[in-house]
Design an enzyme around this catalytic site. Structure first.
Site, PDB file in Angstrom:
ATOM      1  CD  GLU A 101      -3.209  -2.859   3.268  1.00 40.43           C
ATOM      2  OE1 GLU A 101      -3.262  -1.654   2.958  1.00 40.43           O
ATOM      3  OE2 GLU A 101      -3.876  -3.337   4.209  1.00 40.43           O
ATOM      4  CB  SER A 150      -6.233   2.825   0.775  1.00 40.64           C
ATOM      5  OG  SER A 150      -4.876   3.201   0.762  1.00 40.64           O
ATOM      6  CG  HIS A 158      -2.590   8.632  -1.050  1.00 41.67           C
ATOM      7  ND1 HIS A 158      -3.824   8.040  -0.965  1.00 41.67           N
ATOM      8  CD2 HIS A 158      -1.909   8.205   0.044  1.00 41.67           C
ATOM      9  CE1 HIS A 158      -3.894   7.292   0.125  1.00 41.67           C
ATOM     10  NE2 HIS A 158      -2.736   7.389   0.762  1.00 41.67           N
ATOM     11  CG  ASP A 173      -2.058   0.968   1.128  1.00 43.20           C
ATOM     12  OD1 ASP A 173      -1.807   2.186   1.022  1.00 43.20           O
ATOM     13  OD2 ASP A 173      -3.216   0.527   1.136  1.00 43.20           O
ATOM     14  CG  HIS A 188      -2.330   5.130  -3.297  1.00 41.52           C
ATOM     15  ND1 HIS A 188      -1.379   5.462  -2.347  1.00 41.52           N
ATOM     16  CD2 HIS A 188      -3.363   4.594  -2.592  1.00 41.52           C
ATOM     17  CE1 HIS A 188      -1.815   5.151  -1.145  1.00 41.52           C
ATOM     18  NE2 HIS A 188      -3.026   4.613  -1.263  1.00 41.52           N
TER      19      HIS A 188
END
Length: 467
Positions: A272, A95, A423, A45, A320
């Site tokens: 994750e 997310s 992000h 992530d 991302h």
């Protein structure tokens, strides 16, 4: 070009305009090829390309070997693509919207989990797999109720309702759910303790590493190994109590596979590395690199399983970028970057230790002991100014520690700098191995992976999301 052509090309979505359906772009599985009995989707992530690069550089220079992920490229073992990551509301996704694109097959607004812009609630992909007899599970280093695992599992219009998501999981009866987030299940949960309900409904609940390792496949599993997010890997590796009590991401991943791999209809698993994103938000270099390497260890374990199994589709990607860190030019053969091997603790751990009463020398000694370099006095003075400004008159916590200032100072000692603290809209790496990988295009949009997974597993046509 007419409006229909624009929609087919995805240009409206690229401009950040609403998009609620998708075109079936993947070819049907080639005749004679194996279908994907198992699906494993691995998500680091918030992983910018610079994070992937630096973890590989560190692995090569300090550990003497390629990272597992880049090794797949070097050995030409995977199909590779770039992936567009936009959401329905922004070129830069969060997310929740990113995971929903994979889990629900449509783009949704940031903050939403599988609830479309017109209130649509597409059936999440893990519910589809479960309905067709597969075992399903998620493992993560952040709360198991967090956006990325939840995006494969539930429909809720606010990702912040993690206590509600915890209760929704109970009704879904998924097979393996492991990570942090005890506060959303246990006695601290708003609305009451859910753990007795999980036990009543036949779950085994593991709350430490030993209990997790002892699990068998007789019952579904809920693993909760931290109140909120799990420790950063660099902190875990330098704390014997944490090593004993807290499983690594690779250990959780392999336990999940062990618990599900013999099921006659196969399994679907999401893995994750959630704290890669948290470290990027905090400009926390050692938190970032060592959690990326922990994710990479899990990649290696999964790939070893998949290569031997022959019926497992593995997808490795990120949702991302975040903060776009990178190694910058220096005149010292990058010895400063190599000093990362001396870090025993994350910036988060270190800044939590600081107290306004500390002398400058005490701070220098603390940093030297735990991160291996001697900070100059002028940098300590600069840090203290920011620290006092932030915490004056209030209790400080992780949300108001001077991460940006410390990360900027640390760049002088590591040659790593950051573009920001949030992000980014970059196209991201996507690697695919196993049955179905032959259908990967060189460039995909995130929501296309929903049908890609379903088709690789030869799921019913009715499950495919259509425009």
């Amino acid at each position: 070009m007419n409006r229909r052509s624009l929609l087919k090309g995805g240009l409206l979505t690229g401009l950040g305009l609403p998009f609620v359906g998708i075109k079936e772009v993947m070819a049907s599985p080639t005749a004679g090829r194996k279908k994907a009995k198992n699906i494993i989707m691995m998500v680091s992530d918030g992983m910018s390309t610079g994070t992937l690069n630096m973890a590989d550089i560190y692995s090569n220079r300090i550990l003497g070997r390629s990272s597992k992920w880049l090794g797949l490229y070097r050995d030409n073992k995977v199909a590779r693509a770039l992936m567009d990551t936009a959401s329905a509301s922004s070129l830069v996704t969060d997310s929740a919207a990113a995971s929903s694109s994979w889990g629900g097959g449509i783009r949704v607004k940031n903050g939403s989990l599988n609830v479309g812009i017109n209130g649509e609630k597409p059936q999440p992909i893990f519910q589809k797999f479960k309905e067709r007899g597969k075992k399903v599970g998620c493992v993560t280093t952040v709360p198991i109720t967090h956006a990325t695992p939840a995006g494969f599992c539930v429909n809720i219009d606010n990702r912040g309702g993690q206590d509600i998501i915890a209760e929704m999981y109970l009704g879904l009866k998924f097979d393996v759910m492991m990570g942090g987030g005890h506060q959303y299940f246990g006695a601290k949960r708003p609305g009451g303790n859910l753990i007795p309900k999980y036990l009543t409904q036949g779950y085994k609940v593991a709350e430490n590493r030993a209990e997790m390792l002892a699990l068998d496949k007789s019952k579904p599993v809920l693993g909760l190994f931290a109140e909120d997010g799990m420790p950063y890997e660099v902190d875990r590796l330098h704390d014997q109590e944490l090593i004993k009590s807290t499983p690594s991401l690779a250990e959780m991943t392999m336990k999940a596979i062990e618990l599900m791999k013999d099921h006659k209809d196969g399994f679907a698993l999401q893995v994750e590395g959630g704290k890669v994103d948290w470290a990027a938000h905090s400009n926390d270099l050692s938190g970032l690199i060592f959690d990326q390497l922990a994710f990479d260890e899990a990649v290696g374990k999964v790939m070893a399983f998949a290569e031997k199994d022959g019926e497992t589709l593995v997808i490795i990607t990120t949702d991302h970028g975040n903060s776009n860190p990178g190694l910058f030019y220096a005149d010292e053969a990058n010895k400063k970057f190599d000093s990362l091997q001396n870090f025993k603790h994350s910036n988060t751990w270190l800044l939590r230790q600081l107290n306004q009463s500390f002398s400058e020398q005490k701070i220098i000694d603390l940093i030297k002991e735990n991160q291996g370099f001697e900070m100059k006095q002028e940098d300590v003075k600069s840090l203290l100014v920011h620290f006092k400004d932030i915490v004056q008159g209030q209790l400080y916590n992780e949300s108001n520690l001077p991460f940006y200032e410390y990360g900027k100072i640390l760049g002088k000692y590591t040659d790593v700098q950051w573009a920001g603290m949030n992000h980014t809209g970059d196209y991201v790496e996507l690697a695919v191995f196993g049955p179905g990988s032959e259908n990967l295009k060189p460039f995909v949009k995130n929501y296309e992976l929903h049908n890609f997974m379903l088709k690789a597993a030869e799921m019913p046509e009715t499950f495919l999301v259509k425009a």
